[in-house]
Design a protein around this motif. Structure first.
Motif, PDB file in Angstrom:
ATOM      1  N   UNK A   1      53.351  35.726  59.612  1.00 46.88           N
ATOM      2  CA  UNK A   1      52.794  36.106  60.917  1.00 46.88           C
ATOM      3  C   UNK A   1      52.264  34.858  61.625  1.00 46.88           C
ATOM      4  N   UNK A   2      51.567  34.023  60.882  1.00 44.89           N
ATOM      5  CA  UNK A   2      51.041  32.791  61.455  1.00 44.89           C
ATOM      6  C   UNK A   2      52.184  31.897  61.921  1.00 44.89           C
TER       7      UNK A   2
ATOM      8  N   UNK B   1      56.505  30.800  68.252  1.00 48.02           N
ATOM      9  CA  UNK B   1      56.527  31.285  69.634  1.00 48.02           C
ATOM     10  C   UNK B   1      55.872  30.275  70.575  1.00 48.02           C
ATOM     11  N   UNK B   2      54.727  29.749  70.166  1.00 52.90           N
ATOM     12  CA  UNK B   2      54.016  28.787  71.016  1.00 52.90           C
ATOM     13  C   UNK B   2      54.839  27.507  71.211  1.00 52.90           C
TER      14      UNK B   2
ATOM     15  N   UNK C   1      56.723  26.024  74.726  1.00 47.55           N
ATOM     16  CA  UNK C   1      56.608  24.639  75.199  1.00 47.55           C
ATOM     17  C   UNK C   1      57.984  24.008  75.390  1.00 47.55           C
ATOM     18  N   UNK C   2      58.902  24.279  74.469  1.00 44.87           N
ATOM     19  CA  UNK C   2      60.249  23.738  74.600  1.00 44.87           C
ATOM     20  C   UNK C   2      61.004  24.362  75.749  1.00 44.87           C
ATOM     21  N   UNK C   3      60.772  25.675  75.965  1.00 43.35           N
ATOM     22  CA  UNK C   3      61.447  26.382  77.059  1.00 43.35           C
ATOM     23  C   UNK C   3      61.038  25.790  78.409  1.00 43.35           C
TER      24      UNK C   3
ATOM     25  N   UNK D   1      58.694  40.322  66.998  1.00 46.04           N
ATOM     26  CA  UNK D   1      57.584  40.721  67.859  1.00 46.04           C
ATOM     27  C   UNK D   1      57.491  39.826  69.099  1.00 46.04           C
ATOM     28  N   UNK D   2      58.042  38.619  68.982  1.00 41.81           N
ATOM     29  CA  UNK D   2      58.029  37.672  70.095  1.00 41.81           C
ATOM     30  C   UNK D   2      59.410  37.539  70.729  1.00 41.81           C
ATOM     31  N   UNK D   3      60.300  38.455  70.383  1.00 43.38           N
ATOM     32  CA  UNK D   3      61.681  38.437  70.862  1.00 43.38           C
ATOM     33  C   UNK D   3      62.390  37.145  70.459  1.00 43.38           C
ATOM     34  N   UNK D   4      62.022  36.641  69.309  1.00 46.01           N
ATOM     35  CA  UNK D   4      62.650  35.451  68.767  1.00 46.01           C
ATOM     36  C   UNK D   4      63.433  35.816  67.510  1.00 46.01           C
ATOM     37  N   UNK D   5      64.393  35.017  67.194  1.00 49.47           N
ATOM     38  CA  UNK D   5      65.128  35.202  65.948  1.00 49.47           C
ATOM     39  C   UNK D   5      65.631  33.856  65.462  1.00 49.47           C
ATOM     40  N   UNK D   6      65.841  33.772  64.157  1.00 47.86           N
ATOM     41  CA  UNK D   6      66.430  32.573  63.586  1.00 47.86           C
ATOM     42  C   UNK D   6      67.939  32.747  63.628  1.00 47.86           C
ATOM     43  N   UNK D   7      68.583  31.793  64.239  1.00 48.47           N
ATOM     44  CA  UNK D   7      70.033  31.857  64.363  1.00 48.47           C
ATOM     45  C   UNK D   7      70.672  31.188  63.155  1.00 48.47           C
TER      46      UNK D   7
END
Length: 207
Positions: free
Chosen positions: A124-125, A131-132, A136-138, A183-189
């Motif tokens: 979770x951490x 996400x953070x 920043x990269x986005x 939960x952050x709409x992220x995924x590992x590709x």
């Protein structure tokens, strides 16, 4: 004067006085049959029979760990001997390993649960950190983010978390991290060849 029994292939010799105290039992009736030859054969459990004889003599018995109480009571019922509650007990030191094993199971379950929660807390951490960093990269125009950047050795204060995350070849850790990232709409590709080395894994946002 003694009486002899052959119970399940095991031979016993006891004083008639012990058996005569229980004339209404199966053994008492067998004793009254003068036509029976000794040793008197009984097709039952010989190991438990010795405990039955002890019970007839002393009015109580200490059950070994190898004999379940239900088995003892079943044999007592067969022989027609009335059992009084609390007169058959376990040897404390023989029963101790069973008690330990009995209590160890919930302890192991709690330990596994604690390890699972610890892993979830770390993931979770890490997902929040991802996400953070992704945001920043986005802002700099990145739509995918090389995840190995997150594991820079300079983050020593969170080294344990990052060390856990680096084990991306562990299916359990990988799945937990993926679920947290969702939960952050992220995924590992994953790379096409399912190579989960840190320097080949990318982080992206799905829509």
């Amino acid at each position: 004067m003694s009486v002899q029994f052959n119970v399940g292939g095991k031979h016993f010799e006891r004083s008639r006085t012990v058996v005569n105290k229980h004339p209404g039992t199966v053994l008492g009736r067998l004793m009254s049959d003068a036509s029976l030859r000794q040793p008197i054969f009984i097709d039952r459990n010989g190991d438990v029979f010795s405990l039955v004889l002890d019970y007839m003599r002393y009015g109580n018995v200490v059950l070994p760990v190898t004999v379940p109480k239900e088995t003892f009571l079943r044999e007592m019922d067969h022989y027609g001997i009335v059992y009084e509650e609390g007169t058959a007990r376990r040897d404390f030191f023989e029963e101790l390993p069973l008690k330990v094993a009995e209590h160890q199971e919930p302890i192991n379950s709690l330990r596994a649960r604690a390890q699972s929660l610890d892993l979830l807390n770390k993931m979770e951490y890490l997902a929040n950190y991802c996400f953070r960093q992704y945001v920043q990269g986005y802002k700099k125009g990145l739509t995918i983010f090389p995840i190995f950047v997150l594991f820079d050795a300079s983050y020593s204060e969170h080294s344990e978390v990052f060390a856990t995350a680096k084990m991306l070849d562990d299916p359990q850790k990988f799945e937990v991290l993926q679920n947290c990232l969702m939960k952050y709409r992220l995924e590992i590709q994953k790379p096409k060849k399912e190579d989960l080395r840190v320097d080949r894994v990318l982080l992206r946002m799905w829509t």
